[in-house]
Structure formats: structure tokens, C-alpha cells
Write an enzyme that holds these catalytic residues in place. Structure first.
Site, PDB file in Angstrom:
ATOM      1  N   ARG A  53       9.153  10.795  11.643  1.00 39.55           N
ATOM      2  CA  ARG A  53       8.883   9.889  10.441  1.00 39.55           C
ATOM      3  C   ARG A  53       7.744  10.241   9.888  1.00 39.55           C
ATOM      4  O   ARG A  53       6.409  10.602  10.613  1.00 39.55           O
ATOM      5  CB  ARG A  53       8.896   8.186  10.754  1.00 39.55           C
ATOM      6  CG  ARG A  53      10.056   8.003  11.746  1.00 39.55           C
ATOM      7  CD  ARG A  53       9.857   6.371  12.406  1.00 39.55           C
ATOM      8  NE  ARG A  53       9.909   5.454  11.453  1.00 39.55           N
ATOM      9  CZ  ARG A  53       9.717   4.391  11.512  1.00 39.55           C
ATOM     10  NH1 ARG A  53       9.427   3.901  12.839  1.00 39.55           N
ATOM     11  NH2 ARG A  53       9.848   3.427  10.511  1.00 39.55           N
ATOM     12  N   SER A  93     -28.046  -6.847 -24.302  1.00 38.77           N
ATOM     13  CA  SER A  93     -27.029  -6.937 -24.049  1.00 38.77           C
ATOM     14  C   SER A  93     -26.278  -5.694 -24.129  1.00 38.77           C
ATOM     15  O   SER A  93     -26.428  -5.027 -25.419  1.00 38.77           O
ATOM     16  CB  SER A  93     -26.269  -7.879 -24.764  1.00 38.77           C
ATOM     17  OG  SER A  93     -24.511  -8.088 -24.698  1.00 38.77           O
ATOM     18  N   MET A 112       7.359  10.482   0.909  1.00 42.28           N
ATOM     19  CA  MET A 112       7.722  11.453   1.938  1.00 42.28           C
ATOM     20  C   MET A 112       8.986  11.370   2.679  1.00 42.28           C
ATOM     21  O   MET A 112       9.689  10.567   2.489  1.00 42.28           O
ATOM     22  CB  MET A 112       6.397  11.727   2.713  1.00 42.28           C
ATOM     23  CG  MET A 112       5.110  11.929   2.168  1.00 42.28           C
ATOM     24  SD  MET A 112       3.851  11.896   2.979  1.00 42.28           S
ATOM     25  CE  MET A 112       3.584  10.310   3.578  1.00 42.28           C
ATOM     26  N   ARG A 127       3.676  -3.333   8.467  1.00 44.38           N
ATOM     27  CA  ARG A 127       2.486  -2.998   7.354  1.00 44.38           C
ATOM     28  C   ARG A 127       2.402  -4.005   6.422  1.00 44.38           C
ATOM     29  O   ARG A 127       3.191  -5.011   6.394  1.00 44.38           O
ATOM     30  CB  ARG A 127       2.873  -1.566   6.824  1.00 44.38           C
ATOM     31  CG  ARG A 127       4.061  -2.005   5.874  1.00 44.38           C
ATOM     32  CD  ARG A 127       4.230  -0.623   5.136  1.00 44.38           C
ATOM     33  NE  ARG A 127       5.503  -0.540   4.124  1.00 44.38           N
ATOM     34  CZ  ARG A 127       6.309   0.225   3.882  1.00 44.38           C
ATOM     35  NH1 ARG A 127       5.861   1.633   4.099  1.00 44.38           N
ATOM     36  NH2 ARG A 127       7.376   0.000   3.226  1.00 44.38           N
ATOM     37  N   CYS A 146     -21.711  -7.005 -23.028  1.00 44.87           N
ATOM     38  CA  CYS A 146     -20.715  -7.395 -23.775  1.00 44.87           C
ATOM     39  C   CYS A 146     -19.674  -6.676 -24.206  1.00 44.87           C
ATOM     40  O   CYS A 146     -18.650  -7.060 -25.146  1.00 44.87           O
ATOM     41  CB  CYS A 146     -21.123  -8.390 -24.907  1.00 44.87           C
ATOM     42  SG  CYS A 146     -21.959  -7.177 -26.224  1.00 44.87           S
ATOM     43  N   LYS A 178       1.786   3.849   9.693  1.00 49.13           N
ATOM     44  CA  LYS A 178       2.927   3.711  10.494  1.00 49.13           C
ATOM     45  C   LYS A 178       2.766   3.565  11.907  1.00 49.13           C
ATOM     46  O   LYS A 178       3.068   2.966  12.732  1.00 49.13           O
ATOM     47  CB  LYS A 178       4.090   4.417   9.927  1.00 49.13           C
ATOM     48  CG  LYS A 178       5.435   4.120  10.463  1.00 49.13           C
ATOM     49  CD  LYS A 178       6.693   5.143   9.666  1.00 49.13           C
ATOM     50  CE  LYS A 178       6.774   4.914   8.274  1.00 49.13           C
ATOM     51  NZ  LYS A 178       7.498   5.801   7.802  1.00 49.13           N
ATOM     52  N   HIS A 211      -8.537  -1.624 -32.038  1.00 43.92           N
ATOM     53  CA  HIS A 211      -8.721  -2.915 -32.328  1.00 43.92           C
ATOM     54  C   HIS A 211      -7.550  -3.676 -31.932  1.00 43.92           C
ATOM     55  O   HIS A 211      -7.801  -4.993 -31.423  1.00 43.92           O
ATOM     56  CB  HIS A 211      -8.545  -2.835 -34.175  1.00 43.92           C
ATOM     57  CG  HIS A 211      -8.854  -4.269 -34.645  1.00 43.92           C
ATOM     58  ND1 HIS A 211      -7.655  -4.842 -35.173  1.00 43.92           N
ATOM     59  CD2 HIS A 211     -10.072  -4.938 -34.779  1.00 43.92           C
ATOM     60  CE1 HIS A 211      -8.266  -6.202 -35.570  1.00 43.92           C
ATOM     61  NE2 HIS A 211      -9.582  -6.167 -35.451  1.00 43.92           N
ATOM     62  N   GLY A 236       8.631   5.764   0.136  1.00 44.74           N
ATOM     63  CA  GLY A 236       9.597   6.589  -0.296  1.00 44.74           C
ATOM     64  C   GLY A 236       9.070   8.163  -0.786  1.00 44.74           C
ATOM     65  O   GLY A 236       9.777   8.734  -1.287  1.00 44.74           O
ATOM     66  N   TYR A 238     -25.318 -11.493 -16.290  1.00 43.64           N
ATOM     67  CA  TYR A 238     -24.101 -11.810 -16.836  1.00 43.64           C
ATOM     68  C   TYR A 238     -23.271 -10.814 -17.214  1.00 43.64           C
ATOM     69  O   TYR A 238     -23.602  -9.636 -17.661  1.00 43.64           O
ATOM     70  CB  TYR A 238     -24.286 -12.970 -17.696  1.00 43.64           C
ATOM     71  CG  TYR A 238     -24.454 -12.394 -19.024  1.00 43.64           C
ATOM     72  CD1 TYR A 238     -23.727 -12.161 -20.185  1.00 43.64           C
ATOM     73  CD2 TYR A 238     -25.964 -12.788 -19.446  1.00 43.64           C
ATOM     74  CE1 TYR A 238     -23.979 -11.741 -21.298  1.00 43.64           C
ATOM     75  CE2 TYR A 238     -26.276 -12.349 -20.873  1.00 43.64           C
ATOM     76  CZ  TYR A 238     -25.221 -11.975 -21.543  1.00 43.64           C
ATOM     77  OH  TYR A 238     -25.680 -11.459 -22.880  1.00 43.64           O
TER      78      TYR A 238
HETATM   79  P1  ADP Z   1       9.967   4.934   4.977  1.00 41.19           P
HETATM   80  O1  ADP Z   1       8.369   5.155   5.045  1.00 41.19           O
HETATM   81  O2  ADP Z   1      10.537   5.674   3.893  1.00 41.19           O
HETATM   82  O3  ADP Z   1      10.284   3.385   5.077  1.00 41.19           O
HETATM   83  P2  ADP Z   1      10.751   5.404   7.809  1.00 41.19           P
HETATM   84  O4  ADP Z   1      10.388   6.374   8.757  1.00 41.19           O
HETATM   85  O5  ADP Z   1      10.305   3.783   8.036  1.00 41.19           O
HETATM   86  O6  ADP Z   1      10.866   5.687   6.269  1.00 41.19           O
HETATM   87  O7  ADP Z   1      12.378   5.441   8.228  1.00 41.19           O
HETATM   88  C1  ADP Z   1      13.320   5.052   7.266  1.00 41.19           C
HETATM   89  C2  ADP Z   1      14.344   4.452   7.773  1.00 41.19           C
HETATM   90  O8  ADP Z   1      14.567   4.745   9.117  1.00 41.19           O
HETATM   91  C3  ADP Z   1      13.812   2.927   8.009  1.00 41.19           C
HETATM   92  O9  ADP Z   1      14.820   2.073   7.857  1.00 41.19           O
HETATM   93  C4  ADP Z   1      13.568   2.914   9.330  1.00 41.19           C
HETATM   94  O10 ADP Z   1      13.756   1.544   9.918  1.00 41.19           O
HETATM   95  C5  ADP Z   1      14.784   3.755  10.023  1.00 41.19           C
HETATM   96  N1  ADP Z   1      14.203   4.456  11.487  1.00 41.19           N
HETATM   97  C6  ADP Z   1      13.331   5.284  11.503  1.00 41.19           C
HETATM   98  N2  ADP Z   1      13.126   5.603  12.742  1.00 41.19           N
HETATM   99  C7  ADP Z   1      13.833   4.889  13.510  1.00 41.19           C
HETATM  100  C8  ADP Z   1      14.479   4.815  14.868  1.00 41.19           C
HETATM  101  N3  ADP Z   1      13.707   5.569  15.874  1.00 41.19           N
HETATM  102  N4  ADP Z   1      15.368   4.239  15.266  1.00 41.19           N
HETATM  103  C9  ADP Z   1      16.263   3.646  14.111  1.00 41.19           C
HETATM  104  N5  ADP Z   1      15.854   3.491  12.947  1.00 41.19           N
HETATM  105  C10 ADP Z   1      14.862   4.310  12.413  1.00 41.19           C
HETATM  106 MG    MG Z   2       9.867   2.239   6.646  1.00 42.31          MG
END
Ligand code: ADP
Ligand code: MG
Ligand code: MG
Length: 947
Positions: free
Chosen positions: A96, A796, A107, A346, A863, A26, A468, A105, A883
Site C-alpha cells: 500500500r 490604508s 497512488m 486518518r 483595504c 497510513k 469588476h 486515489g 485592521y
Molecule cells: P487507498 O489509499 O487508495 O485507500 P489502500 O492502501 O488503503 O489505498 O487500499 C485500498 C483498499 O484495499 C482499501 O479498501 C483497503 O482497506 C484494502 N486493503 C489494503 N490492505 C489490505 C489488507 N492487508 N487486507 C485487506 N484489505 C486491504
Molecule cells: Mg485506503
């Protein structure tokens, strides 16, 4: 001291997209977007190294980080014109998480940080929107309470504590949605949330933004080690040392009113790969609202009508990000008062079908080279293109309706529905009268083979991924779930009993069941399936390739793979129709024809049983004489189907008693057929029983005890070869002797084969070229391979047995051992699925080097089931096999994996060449580091010398 914090914003950044290791995916993505001028709210990323420091220090933030945080915040303040904690114009940030590879989802994230009773007023005044300010504040308190302070539901049945308070508030105010709550209700919520935190945790919610930030950063670092992150890492092989980075970023607000919003989008359709912008957005909403599903989002295509200008900008962002990253992207964006911000980009996750389509289309658009495109597709993804599938919506509805009965091992991917039968012969009989059936049993055995062919799919209570049922499923391309332990069978009453959490359920013969062999899910009732388009074209030939877009993608990608791979691919197939399928899927030969499967045909099992119960050689020969024409006919069909490609035929391998009847009716029948007493037959069956059949009287041991069996098989092979030749087909037979551990065993069998060959050639006045070789599938065979190669013309590797005998672990009893070993990390992967490179692979390397030392250029293949496993295919390439041979339906996977192995090797060589141009590298001991084939051979020789 290494740099701990990297800033981004204002059209530039200290990091870049190549710094995923340090900044996380990220953080690197945000830095890169800032660099190329995509609108990103300014912020900074704390490196993954700090996460490691944090762990080492007993989960404490390193000293000095505070000052660095302040300095980094200053830059953000300058860029935004706001002040962190400034009551008149507050800067709010998000905190973040983000590891090297995305762990969606797993962390935590905190939004709207920096709010307290003073700054919220400033935000209300500045934005002119008190409702928005208080809405942000109550979200922040709840998120902070949950993520940082750990205020979770007390029991798993409980609701989220903040959700409970929110619901009560909505109820009291007669509001259906959060968005209907007025300002004073939101203000009350903030107070009630804080009071609940104090009541439950005995701590006060921190008002100081600096403290909020410190605690949130620490919480995100801690979340690297929460249970779900650990579980996810284990499943995906992500090392725990990597750690997560933390990005602190100024907030932008999608919840500022009807000119604001938030959304997620893929640059291409992640389900089918179509080159279309695909995504969803919500008006007046923040962050997770889109994913959370509290309101139904709108399709991205509707953005155009609402905000044409934003839609144009977003579409520009889409093509720039995709071209820049040369990969399909998954994008998060927010619109604040008509201004677009991008918050994340990403590599997007996708289905197998989408992976193929995207790779091919990107190569055709010259976004990627063909080689890069080949490396972009996981070989296993090709499976998705071959499998019949359930209609996704109908399946979801069935599961929602409580029809999910059980889960087992997903042994044969795809979808199948059918009526339950419990016996192979019933499967055949029902099929013959036009029924669709699923064969459900405790386990299956070779004698079930025809019933298995008649069934749509199999379901077993017992056995692992190499049982089997699983093996036959892959070979026949059937859907299968094995090892589904909650099933029991009452064969007498013809019932299947399923223990479910809600109690036992009973299913009678004939009831409809559906199995999803990709997910391993057993579903009650009948679900519609759709056959795969590729197979309609290639195997059924019921569809014109020109009207089959998926087939065209599939064929194109594989034709590119065929241009670069060095390894050849062959199929494990025993019947002419399987051979035809195999050729259609790219087989360049048959690597393993298991002759025993042929003996289960209608007329063949009778004479086979007579042969086995015979007590004298003449009796045995009489029975074998009946088998000869039948087996010859099978081989002729194979040779013709393979049209000159090499066909490796293995002489009889399984323990004889597997062919005998074990029930009264079968024994009586055999007694009648052989003119012997039931007693005698019973005795003979008992005599043939073994304690460890897999290590017993099987393989070449049978042919040595009863040479007339090998004689008959050799005669069938050579007569069939000449028959096929006379019909105008080219033939290339390779006779393969199983389970050889000493050269003398092979000598014995080879003598028989060659003698019979000469007899047949003399009788027919024609010759064919043929080879006699052996399987290497016991450790002694591998270690003495140099000696065995004096006789063997090819090897083989039978890696199923070689794994079993190397580990000393019976492949039919792996279930309980594997479960505990994989769980405790003693085995990283099931060695029956992926070659154990150090142990089994070590023996293979020894045999390769020794075999070729004796017989330079000797043909070598594999094989075992591993021949269709991508990582094992790579290994086979590395050790120089000629092969791999696998089930017909895994051929496309093997072709792609082989191409990837060749491409990676070429890349590594190019790199090494670059390195050699520079001064020679030395390792820590001052020794020149050698690489490449020569060094490898030397290592192998050294191992041999020690062995
Ligand atoms: P995940 O990896 O679980 O997607 P994120 O760090 O991307 O977690 O954040 C979760 C949500 O919060 C995402 O929808 C992201 O767009 C929103 N978000 C994160 N940082 C900001 C920010 N600075 N301003 C507005 N929305 C944010
Ligand atoms: Mg995200
Ligand atoms: Mg074997």
C-alpha cells in the site's frame, strides 16, 4: 544506516502516530492503532526516505533492502503463523502507498500478493473455500498487471483490458455479477489474464512471491511520480521531495463468504458534521469494492441487525480512535469470518459546515480546547455557511442529463438560477416586475452596478478573480462565474452563444440558466436553490436564532475567534444597507467607502456627467452643487448604520470617462441635459479617453486638477457627520486620499479637506473629530512613506493597485499571463488573490516601519481585496497592521484567519521562550539566531537603508 523498515502487529509497533513524515499517514496510523490495541493485521512500513533513495538511484530499490524485507516478513510470518510462498499455508500481503498527507486515489495499491499456481491451492484447502482462493488470485493477477506491469487501456476510449475479459466471461457464463462466477470460470480467468499479459507486454507474470513483492514495492514508489499524483501535489502545494512510504501488510479477507465483509466509515457525518457513525459496508467483498460502486453497499446502521457483536466492537473502535486522535476519523475495516480488523484511520475530509460543527462540538465536549477548535477550521470553510446552495441531488441529475454547459472561474461562491439578461438596465427592469435574473455579459463595469444589485448572479466571458464582476460579487455576496471563455455575446440579437464540445448552443434573453459559483459551473435550465440559514438570521432577520442550529455554531466559533484575535476587521461598503450587513457580520468599521459607486444612483449619474463635461469651473460647481445633497444623504446613512464605528471614505478615484455615456442615446441625453451640442459632448468624451486609464488621470490626480470635486466631497462628509451627530449618532470619519505617490499630492488634498472641515464646523457651530490619511498603493508612496506620514494620519494599503503597480501587470488583463505563469510555476499563486509577501509585502513592510518611525502608533490597515484572503490576513497580522478591511461577506473569514494568526504567533512565542531557556542556538556561521519583533524591525530598517 538509518532504519528503513518499521514493523507493527501483535499489539505493538516500532512507529507511532507522530511519525507521519517517515511512515506516511497510513503507516503512522497503522502503527499507532497497533500500539493502542486496536486489531490491525500485522505488517511493516518502508520509510519515505527509501522513496527518495529509490528516485536518486534512477528508480531502483536500494541494495540491501532485500535482506531487510526478508527480516520484516519473518516477523509477520511469526505473528500470523503463515509462510510467505509456503504452498501449504501461504501468507498473502497487500502493498500500500501512503504519503505524509493523504492523496486519495492518487497512488497505487496491490492486494493478495503472494499467490501463484501452487499457493492458490494451499489457500483453497486451508480456507476450505476454493471459490474464494481463485477469486483472490484473479484479482491479484489483474491488479499486478495493471499497477506493476502497466497494462492499461491503449486508448482513452478503451475499457480496462482485464475488465473486457471478465465481462466476456460473465456473458459466456450467463452471470450478472462477479460473485456469480463458479470456481472453474475464475480459474479460466487467471489463465486468460496471464495470457493477455504475455500477448500484450511480452513478459511472463512472475510466480515467485519475493519477486512479486520487490516489483510491487518499486511500482508503488514509481506511482509517487505518476501524472495524477504530480497534478494533485501541484494543486495542493505538496513538495515532491516528500515521497511516499510503502506499507506491506498481511491480508485479511472480506471475501471469504457471508460471514465476511468490508467497509469504510467516518466517526462523524462528513457532510453536516453530525455526531453519528456514518458509513457503508458490503458483505462478502474485498477492499475497493465499496468505493468502486459495482454493488450498492449497505448503511453502517444496518450492521447492528446483521452482526450485533461486530457492530458493538466497531462502535468502540470509533470512539477510541476519535478520542485518541482528537479529530474526526475516516476508517477502513474488514471482517474476516466474524472477526473485525481495522485497516486504516486518518483525518476525515469534510464540508465547511461539517468542519465548523465538528470543531465546536468537540470543544464543547472538551475533546479540544477552544483555541484548538479555532485552528481546526479552514477560514474559507465559513463561506459554505453563507451561500445559497443547489439541492445536491437535483444538480447531480442535471449534470448527468447533459445540462452542464461551461466552466469558468468560481468568483462568487453559492448557487443561483435566473432568466438571462444581457444589460444592467434590463436586469433592473425585469427585477422590478418580479423576475429573477442572471446578468450575463462579456464583462461588467461600474455603471452596471445597479443592474448587478438586481441580479441573482453574474456570468462573464472575460476577466479574472479581481475583475469588476468578481469584486462586486464578493462585496454584494452575489454568485458569480467570470472568465468563462466559451461564451460569446451577440448583444444586438440579445443572444448568448456557448461553444460546447458538441457544437454551438444559443441562448436567448429570458431563458433559464443556473450557475454554481462554488464549482464555476454553468448549467442549463432552472435549479432550485436554498438560502443559507446564517443569512436568514443575521441579514434578513427572517429566522429566529434559537431555531437556527447552523447559525448558532457559526456565531459560537466566531465569538471564540473574537476573543483571541488582535487584528480588527472592517468592511468595504458604500451603501447603508451594506453597512448594516457588515455590522451584522462583525465589522468594527468601514475600511473603504468607494464614493464613485454612489454616483451611479438614479438621480446622481446625470449631475455627475454634467460635472465631467463642464469646461469651466463655474459650470462644474453648478453640477457639483446638485451632487452635494445626494452624496451627503448617502454618508449620513452610512454614519448612522455604523453607529460610532470609524468610517473611511475615499475621495473620487476612477478615471472620469468611466462615468460618461458611450452610446448615441446616452450622448444625446447628456447633450439635452446640459444644453450643449451632441458634437461638443462627443468631443469631450473623446478628450477624456485614455490609453492606460488605470495609470492615468485618476485618484488624487483628479482632486488636484479639479479641487472643487474634493471640496464637494469633503463638505458632504462633514455636513453628513454633523447631521448624524444631531440625530444622536456618534461619528468617526476618516477621509482617505487615493493613489498618493508624493507628499505634496497629499498636502494639496489635505489642505482642501481641512479647510472645508473648518468652514462646515464654523457654519454649524459643531465639531467632529476626524482623520485625514492616504492609501498606499503605488511603490513610490510605500518607499517614501516616512515622508508621507508627516501629513497622513493613517495609511490604508490598497493592495489591488499596489500589486498591479509593483508587478507592472494590469489587473484587468491578468487572464492570459496568469494562466501561463501559474501553469509554468512562475507564480505560485495569483498575486491578486494572495499577497505576494516578498514583493508587494516587502513594500508594505517598508511603509509600516517608515510610517510608524515618523508617526509612532499610526493607524494602519489594508483595504485591497487581499483583506479577505486568509493567508494575506495572517501576513497583515505579522507585519503589525491594526485592521483588515474586506467585503462584508468575507468578514467571518477574516475574523477566523485573524484569530488563527494570533494563536499561531502565541504558539511560536511560547516555543521560542522554551528554546531560550536552553543554551542560545547558533546557526551554521556560529552567529546567534535572533527572532521576534526586534530582529524584524532591524531587518526592515536594513531594507530601507538599501532602498
Ligand atoms: P487507498 O489509499 O487508495 O485507500 P489502500 O492502501 O488503503 O489505498 O487500499 C485500498 C483498499 O484495499 C482499501 O479498501 C483497503 O482497506 C484494502 N486493503 C489494503 N490492505 C489490505 C489488507 N492487508 N487486507 C485487506 N484489505 C486491504
Ligand atoms: Mg485506503
Ligand atoms: Mg486603488
Amino acid at each position: 544506516m538509518p532504519k528503513r523498515i518499521y514493523s507493527f502487529g501483535g499489539g505493538k509497533a516500532e512507529g507511532s502516530k507522530d511519525m507521519k513524515d517517515v511512515l506516511g499517514g497510513k503507516g503512522a496510523g497503522l502503527a499507532e492503532m497497533s500500539n493502542i490495541g486496536i486489531p490491525v493485521p500485522p505488517g511493516f512500513t518502508i520509510t519515505t526516505d527509501v522513496c527518495a533513495e529509490f528516485s536518486r538511484a534512477g528508480k531502483k530499490l536500494p541494495r540491501g533492502l532485500d535482506a531487510e524485507l526478508r527480516a520484516a516478513l519473518k516477523k509477520v510470518e511469526a505473528l500470523t503463523g503463515k509462510g510467505f510462498g509456503d504452498p501449504s499455508n501461504p501468507l498473502l500481503v497487500s502493498v500500500r502507498s501512503g504519503a505524509r498527507v493523504s492523496m486519495p486515489g492518487m497512488m497505487d495499491t496491490v492486494l493478495n500478493l503472494g499467490l501463484n499456481d501452487a499457493t492458490v491451492e494451499g489457500l483453497a484447502v486451508r480456507s476450505g473455500n476454493p471459490r474464494f482462493a481463485w477469486d483472490s488470485y484473479r484479482r491479484f493477477v489483474a491488479m499486478f498487471g495493471d499497477v506493476v506491469l502497466g497494462m492499461k487501456p491503449e486508448r482513452k476510449e478503451d475499457l480496462d483490458p482485464f475488465e473486457v475479459i471478465l465481462d466476456a466471461k460473465k456473458h459466456a457464463r450467463g452471470a450478472r455479477f462477479d460473485s456469480e462466477l463458479p470456481v472453474d470460470a475464475l480459474r479460466e480467468l487467471v489463465g486468460e489474464f496471464k495470457a493477455e499479459i504475455r500477448r500484450r507486454l511480452g513478459v511472463a507474470f512472475p510466480d515467485d512471491p519475493a519477486e512479486q513483492l520487490r516489483e510491487s514495492v518499486a511500482a508503488v514508489f514509481r506511482s509517487w511520480d505518476n501524472d495524477r499524483a504530480i497534478a494533485y501535489r501541484r494543486m495542493n502545494g505538496i513538495p515532491s521531495e516528500w515521497g511516499t512510504a510503502v506499507t506491506v501488510q498481511s491480508m485479511v479477507f472480506g471475501n471469504m463468504g457471508d460471514d465476511s465483509g468490508t467497509g469504510v466509515a467516518f466517526t462523524r457525518n462528513p457532510a453536516n458534521g453530525a455526531n453519528e457513525f456514518y458509513g457503508e459496508f458490503l458483505v462478502n467483498a474485498q477492499g475497493e469494492d465499496v468505493v468502486a460502486g459495482t454493488r450498492t453497499p449497505q448503511k453502517i446502521s444496518e450492521l447492528e441487525a446483521r452482526w450485533p457483536e461486530i457492530a458493538g466492537q466497531l462502535s468502540e473502535v470509533r470512539s477510541r480512535l476519535e478520542r485518541h486522535n482528537r479529530e474526526m476519523q475516516d476508517i477502513e475495516f474488514t471482517i474476516e469470518r466474524g472477526r473485525l480488523y481495522v485497516l486504516q484511520t486518518r483525518t476525515g475530509k469534510r464540508t465547511g459546515l461539517a468542519a465548523v460543527r465538528i470543531a465546536v462540538e468537540m470543544a464543547e465536549a472538551r475533546l479540544l480546547s477552544k483555541e484548538e477548535a479555532l485552528l481546526r477550521v479552514e477560514p474559507e470553510a465559513l463561506n459554505h455557511l453563507l451561500r445559497p446552495v443547489f439541492d445536491a441531488e437535483r444538480k447531480a441529475a442535471a449534470v448527468k442529463g447533459g445540462k452542464l454547459l461551461a466552466k469558468g472561474l468560481p468568483a462568487g461562491p453559492g448557487a443561483a438560477s435566473g432568466r438571462l439578461v444581457f444589460f444592467a438596465e434590463d436586469a433592473e427592469a425585469w427585477r422590478a416586475r418580479g423576475e429573477t435574473v442572471l446578468l450575463a455579459r462579456h464583462e461588467t463595469s461600474p455603471e452596471d452596478i445597479r443592474g448587478m444589485a438586481a441580479a441573482e448572479g453574474f456570468l462573464t466571458a472575460f476577466g479574472g478573480m479581481t475583475s469588476h464582476a468578481a469584486l462586486v460579487a464578493r462585496q454584494m455576496g452575489k454568485v458569480a462565474i467570470v472568465g468563462c471563455e466559451v461564451l460569446r455575446f451577440d448583444y444586438h440579437a440579445r443572444r448568448m452563444i456557448v461553444s460546447t464540445p458538441a457544437g454551438e448552443r444559443t441562448f436567448a434573453e429570458g431563458e433559464w440558466i443556473s450557475i454554481d459559483g462554488t464549482a464555476g459551473e454553468v448549467i442549463e435550465g432552472r435549479l432550485e436553490t436554498r438560502p443559507s440559514e446564517v443569512l436568514q438570521v443575521v441579514v434578513e432577520r427572517s429566522r429566529d436564532p434559537k431555531d437556527a442550529p447552523t447559525y448558532q455554531l457559526f456565531a459560537k466559533l466566531l465569538s471564540w475567534a473574537d476573543q483571541v484575535r488582535r487584528l480588527k476587521v472592517r468592511a468595504n461598503a458604500d451603501q447603508p444597507d451594506q453597512a448594516t450587513t457588515a455590522v451584522a457580520l462583525g465589522a468594527q468599521g468601514i475600511g473603504l467607502c468607494r464614493t464613485e459607486h454612489m454616483f451611479f444612483g438614479e438621480e446622481k449619474i446625470g449631475p455627475m456627467r454634467e460635472m465631467i463635461v463642464a469646461e469651466t469651473e463655474p459650470d462644474r460647481r453648478r453640477a457639483l452643487a446638485k451632487l452635494l445633497p445626494l452624496q451627503r444623504e448617502d454618508f449620513r446613512g452610512l454614519f448612522i448604520a455604523m453607529a460610532g464605528r470609524p468610517v473611511t471614505i475615499r475621495t473620487l478615484d476612477p478615471p472620469l470617462h468611466e462615468f460618461l455615456p458611450h452610446d448615441d442615446a446616452g450622448i444625446a441625453e447628456l447633450a439635452r441635459a446640459t444644453g450643449r451640442s451632441v458634437e461638443k459632448i462627443r468631443e469631450r468624451v473623446a478628450e477624456l479617453a485614455e490609453s492606460n486609464p488605470m495609470l492615468g488621470h485618476r485618484g488624487c490626480r483628479l482632486g488636484i486638477s479639479y479641487p472643487e470635486i474634493t471640496e464637494m466631497q469633503a463638505r458632504a462628509i462633514f455636513e453628513a457627520a454633523i447631521d448624524a451627530l444631531e440625530q444622536g449618532a456618534k461619528v468617526e470619519p476618516e477621509v482617505m486620499i487615493p493613489l498618493v505617490g508624493t507628499r505634496k499630492e497629499l498636502d494639496h488634498q489635505t489642505t482642501v479637506v481641512r479647510r472645508v472641515a473648518e468652514e462646515v464646523f464654523a457654519e454649524r457651530g459643531k465639531k467632529v473629530r476626524y482623520l485625514v490619511g492616504t492609501m498606499i498603493e503605488v511603490p513610490r508612496g510605500a518607499i517614501t512613506a516616512g515622508e508621507i506620514a508627516r501629513t497622513a494620519e493613517f495609511f490604508s494599503f490598497g493592495t489591488n493597485d499596489l500589486t498591479q503597480t509593483t508587478f507592472g501587470l494590469s489587473r484587468d488583463d491578468t487572464g492570459p499571463v496568469l494562466r501561463s505563469y501559474l501553469d509554468k510555476d512562475i507564480y505560485a499563486v495569483d498575486p491578486f488573490v494572495s499577497i505576494d509577501r516578498d514583493g508587494v509585502g516587502g513594500l508594505m513592510r517598508i511603509a509600516v516601519a517608515a510610517g510608524r518611525a515618523t508617526r509612532p502608533g499610526m493607524k494602519l490597515g489594508i483595504c485591497g481585496e487581499h483583506g479577505g484572503d486568509p493567508s494575506s490576513v495572517v501576513f497583515c497580522h505579522e507585519i503589525g497592521l491594526d485592521y483588515v478591511s474586506c467585503s462584508p461577506f468575507r468578514l467571518p473569514i477574516a475574523r477566523l484567519a485573524a484569530a488563527q494568526a494570533a494563536l499561531r504567533e502565541a504558539a511560536a512565542k511560547a516555543k521560542a521562550k522554551g528554546a531560550r531557556a536552553r543554551p542560545a542556538k547558533r546557526n551554521g556561521n556560529g552567529v546567534h539566531v535572533r527572532s521576534g519583533k526586534a530582529a524584524r524591525t532591524r531587518r526592515v530598517r536594513a531594507v530601507r537603508a538599501r532602498a
